[in-house]
Scaffold this motif. Sequence first.
Motif, PDB file in Angstrom:
ATOM      1  N   GLU A  78     -38.421  73.722  22.597  1.00 38.60           N
ATOM      2  CA  GLU A  78     -38.106  74.250  23.794  1.00 38.60           C
ATOM      3  C   GLU A  78     -38.571  75.657  23.231  1.00 38.60           C
ATOM      4  OE1 GLU A  78     -37.062  72.892  26.796  1.00 38.60           O
ATOM      5  OE2 GLU A  78     -37.510  75.018  27.518  1.00 38.60           O
ATOM      6  N   VAL A  86     -35.913  69.056  22.259  1.00 41.85           N
ATOM      7  CA  VAL A  86     -35.334  68.409  23.357  1.00 41.85           C
ATOM      8  C   VAL A  86     -36.237  67.407  23.618  1.00 41.85           C
ATOM      9  CG1 VAL A  86     -34.218  70.163  24.761  1.00 41.85           C
ATOM     10  CG2 VAL A  86     -36.775  69.971  24.951  1.00 41.85           C
ATOM     11  N   ASN A  88     -37.330  66.002  26.879  1.00 46.17           N
ATOM     12  CA  ASN A  88     -37.381  66.002  28.306  1.00 46.17           C
ATOM     13  C   ASN A  88     -38.979  66.026  28.954  1.00 46.17           C
ATOM     14  OD1 ASN A  88     -37.648  68.645  28.163  1.00 46.17           O
ATOM     15  ND2 ASN A  88     -35.633  69.158  29.065  1.00 46.17           N
ATOM     16  N   ARG A  89     -39.766  65.862  28.156  1.00 47.72           N
ATOM     17  CA  ARG A  89     -41.094  66.239  28.617  1.00 47.72           C
ATOM     18  C   ARG A  89     -41.888  64.864  28.802  1.00 47.72           C
ATOM     19  NH1 ARG A  89     -39.367  70.737  27.034  1.00 47.72           N
ATOM     20  NH2 ARG A  89     -40.211  72.679  27.604  1.00 47.72           N
ATOM     21  N   ASN A 168     -31.991  65.729  26.859  1.00 42.56           N
ATOM     22  CA  ASN A 168     -31.480  66.956  26.567  1.00 42.56           C
ATOM     23  C   ASN A 168     -31.205  67.224  24.835  1.00 42.56           C
ATOM     24  OD1 ASN A 168     -31.675  68.715  28.829  1.00 42.56           O
ATOM     25  ND2 ASN A 168     -29.533  67.884  29.635  1.00 42.56           N
TER      26      ASN A 168
HETATM   27  C1  LIG Z   1     -35.669  70.489  29.114  1.00 39.37           C
HETATM   28  O1  LIG Z   1     -34.525  70.757  28.487  1.00 39.37           O
HETATM   29  C2  LIG Z   1     -34.167  72.209  28.312  1.00 39.37           C
HETATM   30  C3  LIG Z   1     -32.691  72.504  27.577  1.00 39.37           C
HETATM   31  O2  LIG Z   1     -31.890  71.779  28.285  1.00 39.37           O
HETATM   32  C4  LIG Z   1     -34.222  72.953  29.565  1.00 39.37           C
HETATM   33  O3  LIG Z   1     -34.114  74.280  29.440  1.00 39.37           O
HETATM   34  C5  LIG Z   1     -35.752  72.871  30.069  1.00 39.37           C
HETATM   35  O4  LIG Z   1     -35.914  73.415  31.310  1.00 39.37           O
HETATM   36  C6  LIG Z   1     -36.112  71.344  30.261  1.00 39.37           C
HETATM   37  N1  LIG Z   1     -37.286  71.108  30.632  1.00 39.37           N
HETATM   38  C7  LIG Z   1     -37.725  70.092  31.566  1.00 39.37           C
HETATM   39  C8  LIG Z   1     -39.367  70.162  31.860  1.00 39.37           C
HETATM   40  O5  LIG Z   1     -36.987  69.293  31.831  1.00 39.37           O
END
Ligand SMILES: *[C@@H]1O[C@H](CO)[C@@H](O)[C@H](O)[C@H]1NC(C)=O
Length: 506
Positions: A78, A86, A88-89, A168
């Motif tokens: 991040e 993380v 989440n991409r 997350n």
């Molecule tokens: C991924 O997770 C981080 C931490 O929770 C968050 O700040 C971020 O916006 C998230 N990014 C996406 C692309 O979901």
Amino acid sequence: MALVMNSQRLFLIIISSCFVALSSSASLPVKAVNLGGWLVTEGWMTPWLFDNIPNRQMLDGTQVQLKSLKLNTYISAESGGDSVIVANRTSASGWETFKLWRVDETTFNLRVFQGQFVRISTKSSRLVAMATNPTASEQFVIIRNSNNPSHVRIRAPNGLFVQAKTTNTVTADYSQEGTSWGNNDPSVFEVAFVGGQLTGEFQLTNGYGSGAASVLTNHWSTYITEDDFRSLANDKLTAVRIPVGWWIASDQNPPKPFVGGSLQYLDKAFDWAERYNLGVIVDLHAPPGGSQNGNDHSGTRDGTKDWGTDESIDRTVGVIDFLASRYRQRSGLLAIELINEPWAPDVSLDKLTKYYRAGHQAVRKYTPNAYVILSNRLGHADRTELLQFAKDLDKSVIDVHYYNLYSDMFSSMTAQQNVDYVKNDRSKELSSIMVADGPSVFVGEWTGEFGHSGGASQKDYQTFAQAQLEVFGRATFGWAYWSWKNNDAHNHWSLKWMIDKGYISL
Ligand SMILES: *[C@@H]1O[C@H](CO)[C@@H](O)[C@H](O)[C@H]1NC(C)=O
């Protein structure tokens, strides 16, 4: 009284003749060739040197992206670093790319976009990218599935496996030793190797570990020999430019992973050069304390362009001091090049000129004769930026490198357009650097290969080389072809091959 004066004069004559070292027999302008890939490893030139490295695909600086099979998303640092890891991409780019630092063939540090290293948080089992230096707490073992090596599990320093629990949270708390490598296992990741792999001296020596010395000693003693010096002198070349790495100054015991022994071969190069009346340009390709351009021939570990701190400059001056001191008496010593291809803007003009001034002084401590070569910055830099500065430094030379490569512009040109480009654009640029009362100018690297659309015949290669010989032949210090030898996949890069096959005659 007269006697005293005479003896004083005699004394002065003795002093000055001691100080004036022999000067190289090579006259200017030189027709030189680079002995690339010899004392500084460049894997694209000598790929076979890497053949027996265990886990060859994962060297220092290798860039990986990791996708959770269960979540079908990429692991990401991040903000690029200094924050949490993380998962989440859905697509991967810089923040999702990790550079490997190899500890051994299966153990690595993971370096993120901003330069930090991954470790376990001190407050939870989450992974974070917060460490500025890799220690034992940043060592991860990457275990590849032997049936499908693109699937990996990662054992964290606490002995547990890394898992992507949710998008997350990426944690180091998965304790199941066994796995069927199924898509539901949160500790299984798909690894993709991205970017070009670095294959320089660091990757080779750290890849082989204790086996590196014998691989390199064998290479040094066979790749370039006295026969090469004899035949390049026969081919009417007058000098050699020899890339060296900073570790040569701490031969026999350079800091790990570098290995000692290359100094002996540089000594031999002087013997051979002097035997065949060739000048030697010693060229510091790989400086200590960081990389000036991120290329594998800079000795870099992971491609970070971090040379230019006061500490790195001081250490680099020390290497130049060593080289100048060692070879000051050698008649073959023509020039010392202070650093190869510093990159703009990462290496600032300020830092570079500070270094060049100190490096020039270090050479002058030992010899008034050796030329001191200052490489122009590559990247976004004005080609004339060193001219004014260099006026203050006696016998200084500006080095420019001209390749019709590495750009779409050249690869979309026909062969004839490449020739025209040399005759017009290159010629004009070279003239703009060669100013009255300015430093002399050296085209320290160029080659017979060029980018082109459509084919290029032997005749095209001959015409292209001839155009370069004509234009670069006007450079006041001369030119040096890259390189003397290269492998079969890069024949046009070998001056030896080009001469033997009748593409070039001098
Ligand atoms: C991924 O997770 C981080 C931490 O929770 C968050 O700040 C971020 O916006 C998230 N990014 C996406 C692309 O979901």
